[in-house]
Every structure is written in structure tokens, then in C-alpha cells.
Design an enzyme around this catalytic site. Sequence first.
Site, PDB file in Angstrom:
ATOM      1  N   HIS A  23       1.623   4.382  -2.706  1.00  0.00           N
ATOM      2  CA  HIS A  23       1.839   5.887  -2.929  1.00  0.00           C
ATOM      3  C   HIS A  23       3.242   6.316  -3.254  1.00  0.00           C
ATOM      4  O   HIS A  23       3.214   7.527  -3.828  1.00  0.00           O
ATOM      5  CB  HIS A  23       1.720   6.351  -1.295  1.00  0.00           C
ATOM      6  CG  HIS A  23       0.320   6.270  -0.786  1.00  0.00           C
ATOM      7  ND1 HIS A  23      -0.906   7.030  -1.543  1.00  0.00           N
ATOM      8  CD2 HIS A  23      -0.330   5.666   0.524  1.00  0.00           C
ATOM      9  CE1 HIS A  23      -2.007   6.761  -0.614  1.00  0.00           C
ATOM     10  NE2 HIS A  23      -1.692   5.981   0.437  1.00  0.00           N
ATOM     11  N   HIS A  60       3.662   6.880  -6.865  1.00  0.00           N
ATOM     12  CA  HIS A  60       2.677   8.185  -7.354  1.00  0.00           C
ATOM     13  C   HIS A  60       3.979   9.455  -7.305  1.00  0.00           C
ATOM     14  O   HIS A  60       3.817  10.262  -8.252  1.00  0.00           O
ATOM     15  CB  HIS A  60       1.720   8.642  -6.124  1.00  0.00           C
ATOM     16  CG  HIS A  60       0.634   9.356  -6.897  1.00  0.00           C
ATOM     17  ND1 HIS A  60      -0.616   9.310  -6.258  1.00  0.00           N
ATOM     18  CD2 HIS A  60       0.372   9.837  -8.277  1.00  0.00           C
ATOM     19  CE1 HIS A  60      -1.632  10.210  -6.845  1.00  0.00           C
ATOM     20  NE2 HIS A  60      -0.974  10.257  -7.991  1.00  0.00           N
ATOM     21  N   HIS A  64       0.686  -1.261   0.176  1.00  0.00           N
ATOM     22  CA  HIS A  64       0.000   0.035   0.019  1.00  0.00           C
ATOM     23  C   HIS A  64       0.942   1.185   0.018  1.00  0.00           C
ATOM     24  O   HIS A  64       0.693   2.186  -0.697  1.00  0.00           O
ATOM     25  CB  HIS A  64      -0.944  -0.206   1.200  1.00  0.00           C
ATOM     26  CG  HIS A  64      -1.684   1.246   1.364  1.00  0.00           C
ATOM     27  ND1 HIS A  64      -2.997   1.053   0.975  1.00  0.00           N
ATOM     28  CD2 HIS A  64      -1.455   2.395   1.865  1.00  0.00           C
ATOM     29  CE1 HIS A  64      -3.824   2.487   1.146  1.00  0.00           C
ATOM     30  NE2 HIS A  64      -2.848   3.212   1.826  1.00  0.00           N
ATOM     31  N   GLU A  65       1.729   1.284   0.817  1.00  0.00           N
ATOM     32  CA  GLU A  65       2.503   2.552   1.057  1.00  0.00           C
ATOM     33  C   GLU A  65       3.723   2.645  -0.217  1.00  0.00           C
ATOM     34  O   GLU A  65       3.833   3.712  -0.614  1.00  0.00           O
ATOM     35  CB  GLU A  65       3.290   2.447   2.258  1.00  0.00           C
ATOM     36  CG  GLU A  65       2.559   2.627   3.565  1.00  0.00           C
ATOM     37  CD  GLU A  65       1.393   3.594   3.559  1.00  0.00           C
ATOM     38  OE1 GLU A  65       1.533   4.563   2.970  1.00  0.00           O
ATOM     39  OE2 GLU A  65       0.475   3.231   4.444  1.00  0.00           O
TER      40      GLU A  65
END
Length: 676
Positions: A469, A472, A465-466
Amino acid sequence: MTDASNPLLETWTPPYGLPPFDRITDAHYAPGLEAALTEARAEIAAIANAQEAPTFDNTIRPLETGARKLGQVLRVFFHVAATDSTAEREALQKDFSGKLSAYNSEVITNAALFRRIAAVWAARADLGAEEARVTDLYYKDFTRSGAALEGAAKDRMTDIKARLALLGTEFTQNLLADERDWVMPLANGDLEGLPDFVIATAKSAAEERGMDGHVVTLSRSLIVPFLQFSPRRDLREQAYEAWVARGEHDGPTDNRGIAAEILALRDERAKLLGYGSFADYKLEPEMAKTPAAVRDLLMSVWAPAKASAEADAAVLTGMMQEDGVNGPLEAWDWRYYSEKRRQAEHDLDESELKPYLQLDKMIDAAFDCAARLFGLSFAPIDAPLAHPDARAWEIRRGDRLMAVFVGDYFARAGKRSGAWCGSLRSQHKLDGDTRAIVTNVCNFAKPAAGQPALLSFDDARTLFHEFGHALHHILSDVSYPMISGTSVARDFVELPSQLYEHWLEVPDVLQRYAVHAETGAPMPDDLLGRMLAASTYDMGFQTVEYVASALVDLAFHEGAAPADPMARQAEILSDIGMPHAIRMRHATPHFAHVFSGDGYSSGYYSYMWSEVMDADAFAAFEEAGSAFDADMASKLETHILSAGGSEEADALYQAFRGRMPGVEALLKGRGLDKAA
Ligand SMILES: [Zn+2]
């Protein structure tokens, strides 16, 4: 100390431009902030008081290039304060917060500055696409804060903001007081059926309060497992009723009146700014844009979730009757019978799983997926970092440096709980090719020396998940910091992260990287299958308790504020036919997301909005025939991961997918498609 000798204020050296953590000490922060604020104030004054007619280049661009030292000081300080806090750093943080909110409110209420921004905005049709977008975002930041108000309206806005800040703090403090003050002592006989970890938590909770024996408290990490495992129906009821009554007691900690006043003030604030309702105001910059779009999403998930929960309730009621308990299944029964059913149907023991999920292998897996999707390569670098446990990598595509990635994975005293992605520098092109320095911070258990760090499946999901990010930031390719990386709408920002979690579940990724720490053998297929099946267990219940809260949040902020929020809440739950044995995940008197601050007010839906998109986006890869389909990966990078906030989120998503997201993939992912 002179500014010249403060490493926080230096220009950090290429090729990576990492902060010189080996030379930064606590003594540098306060003078660094003072110097950076002085410089930033002078820059704002120069922009606001310029004599030339306002243009993008003399107004917006300097706002984007300016306050650079302030950015350096704050990014380093907040990273260190969150990952390695001390009493001294906590005191600094309080001091910094006050100074920053004063500075921010000076900027946002600077009338001369706003007039110049408004003039550039009025002529934005002549600007390039990114410049027009950045200008629009500045203009909206200012107007949405009330910069265009004058006279009595302006004064009233100031009063409303101050009152709301105070009420939010009171709401939080009342909640904390109710959570702190309630305990339920357990006699030795009451411990029956509780696993060792719950007994240990109950014992240390008693010790913390200077009591002997064991107690249940209202902390989620204790009460939830108690409700799951205790066969004592009377004790479960007592604990559950105390848990859901937080903030709802007559007397000094009553949050009901506070909630009503907050809703009335928000409504007034939205109307002062010219919006029909607070939900209209709040949703305008989001991807959802309107309350109707949010309601459509929530209601299309509600019916199948409710059907699934009702089918589950029938099974659980049967189990309860077999236990000799008659009458309806109650809210304090659900978790207990659901846990029994889980054990019977999905016999999955975390300790069986753990040796297969090694931290280093999971990092490799996250990197390898990014290599296969986006052609990135990763190499460890040796650089001074904020803590000895942190590690850094340079990320390249071919010869080009794309970003520096810092991973700080282990829990320690002084580190904030949870996991998050941050950046020590944003990608932009204002003076050449500045690449991001991205951080992922987690709280995984640190192994004993010489042992491999092992993760739970949830931990591994968090790591992916991290890192989603992080991508991005890593792939960001825009000109301005304002729209760089994760600077996107709240209901869009979780798309890259939640989407990336799907690659962890791709069978060939797990087969390659989920290998036994001692034997190196891949995870057996049977275990892998059980692990994946367990992740959609009890989704009807979870979806119902969440969607009910999101619908109440939305309804509170649409139209006139309710004079009696508790009555309104009851009315909404009755309208949607809330199942008897499930309550809202957060009822009004303890709905901190909505009342402790503005962050998630009429925004609680956004978790599910993102999940709809991540499921729909991953389905695009499945439809293309491969989780690593090159064409899809390229579209994902072009329209989403590299685009930051350069366009409205719905336009970015449409460009990627060719249409807006639908809920089908989410219902399938949650196992709710079978129920209806
Ligand atoms: Zn996230």
C-alpha cells in the site's frame, strides 16, 4: 491560543514537511479543528457563490487545493487517535466525528456548489484527461449522494439515510450483546486436549467476567481454537451452534427484521437515484462495474473450491469414523479434524520458524525488493514522530526525494488492533512537487530490551502487505489529491498490497533475509518448504465459506429486496449446493460487513476480486522469467503504482497486463486447481 501559535495550522517545513509532533499537544486539536473548519467553510462559500461562469480553474481546482489546514489537522489527529488513544482523545474523536459529518453534509447538499460542478462536468470533453477524471469523480460523489434530487425525493433520501444509519448501529449493538451475553463454563475435565494458550485465554475470559475457572466465549480468538482442539464433540456442537446463532434469537437482539428493513431501504435509495438495483448503484464506481461480472468471478471459483472441500470432507469423515464417531461430518467437526490432519501432514511449529523472521530483517527485505524493482533507496532520518517506537526513512530515486515513510510496528495499549497504511500528506502537483508522507502501522509483539523483535510468518506477510500500500503512495505521480496514491476503487485498492506479499515468498529473498537471530544461518530449505506449503492448507473450506457469503450478499442487493432474507439465504445456499459440513463465513443475522454500514454491502466479493488480480499480476512476472523482471516492474509502476485513480481501474489493469485478469493463477495459488 491564536491560530498563529497552533503548530497544526502552520505550513510544515521542507524538505520533509513532517508535522512538528514535538510541539503538537492535545490542547491544539479542538481549536485547530475550529479554525480549519471556519476556513474551509469560507472557501466553499467563495467557490459556490462566485459570479464568474463555472470553469475547472474556478470550481474544481480550488476544491482540490482548499481545506488544506483541515486536512493537516485531521490526518495528524486521526493518526494519533488510532495509534495512541487516551480517554481525552476518544472524547475528541466523538466530537470531531459529529462536526465532520455536519460539515460534509453541508458541502454535499450545497445546491449552488453542485450547479457549478455540474456545469464544469457537462463541458468535461474540453478538459485534459486528469482534469476530466477529477471532475467526473466530484460529479459522481455529489449525484450518488442525492445532490441532484429535488422536492419529495430529496426529503425521502434524507429520511432513508438517517434510518439506515440508525439500523446499522442497532445491528452492531445487537451483535455485540449476543456475543457478550453467551459463555460456556468448562469443568477441569473439559480442558482435555486444549493447548496452553487456549486454556490461558479461557481462564482470562472467565476472570474478565468475574467467574472462576474457564469459559468459552464467542470471541473469534477463543472459539475458533476451541473448535480446532477440543476432542469433546458435544461441547464443540454447543459452542458452534451458539456462535452461528448470533443475531438470530427472538427478542430484543433479533437482527433478522433489521436486515430485511435495511435491504428494502437500500433498494428504494438506489431507485430514487435512478439505478435498477442497489448492486447496480454500488458497483458502478468499482472495477467490477456490474453484478454479472461479480457473479461470474465468484462462480468460476465456486466449482473448484467446492470440489476441493468435498474431497477434504471425505478425508475428514474417514478420520472421524476412525475415532468411532458415526454419521455425517458436521460443521462443528470440520476444524477439529482439519487441525489433526494439518499436524499430521504439515508438521510446522511456529516456534521453530520465529527465530528466522526478525522484524528489522523483514523491513530490509521489503525495502530491498523495492530497490530491485523500482530503483528506490532508503535512509533513516531523525525527526520527531507521534510515538517513540515509530521510525522514519527518506526514500529517494537517484537524487530525487520520492517520499517519507514512517513505520510504527509495535503493539501497545491505546493502539487500534490490526495493521494499516495511512498518509500524513498525499502526493500532488498543485503547487510544485509535493511528495507523500506515508505511514505503516502494525501490532507486532514488542521484544524485551536488548532482544530482537521476532515475527510470525503472518506478521511478515502483513509487513509486506502494508508496504505494498505504501508503494502506491511513494510512487504516485498525479496532479490532484483526489486521484493520488491509494484513492482508487475499493475492489482495486488491495492489488498493490496483496501483490507485494508475493515477493516475501520469493526463495532468494527468504534465503537472504530469513536468517536466524542468534546464529545468522539462513532458514533450512526443508523448513522453508513446509512453511510455504502450510499457507495453502484447507483452502477448499476457506474459499467455500467465503464465496457462499459473497454470493448471498450479491443476491440480496440485486433486484427487489427479499421480504424474508433468511428464506432467501436458504434458497441461494441450496441453489449452489452448499456442502453439508460448511456454513457461510458470515450468515445474515451477524453479517456485519454488509449490515453494520454500507462499506461492504454488495462488496464482500472484493477481497477475492483483489486476490484474482494479485495472483494474475504476479504471474506476469513469473511468465517474464523473474520476480524482478525490469520491464514488468516498469509497467507495474507506470500503469498502476504511479497512476492512482487517474483512470478507471479496468483500464489501468489492461494497460499493465494487456488483458483483464483471469482466475487461473488464483486457483493455482490456493491449491484449488488440482481438485476439479
Ligand atoms: Zn490492505
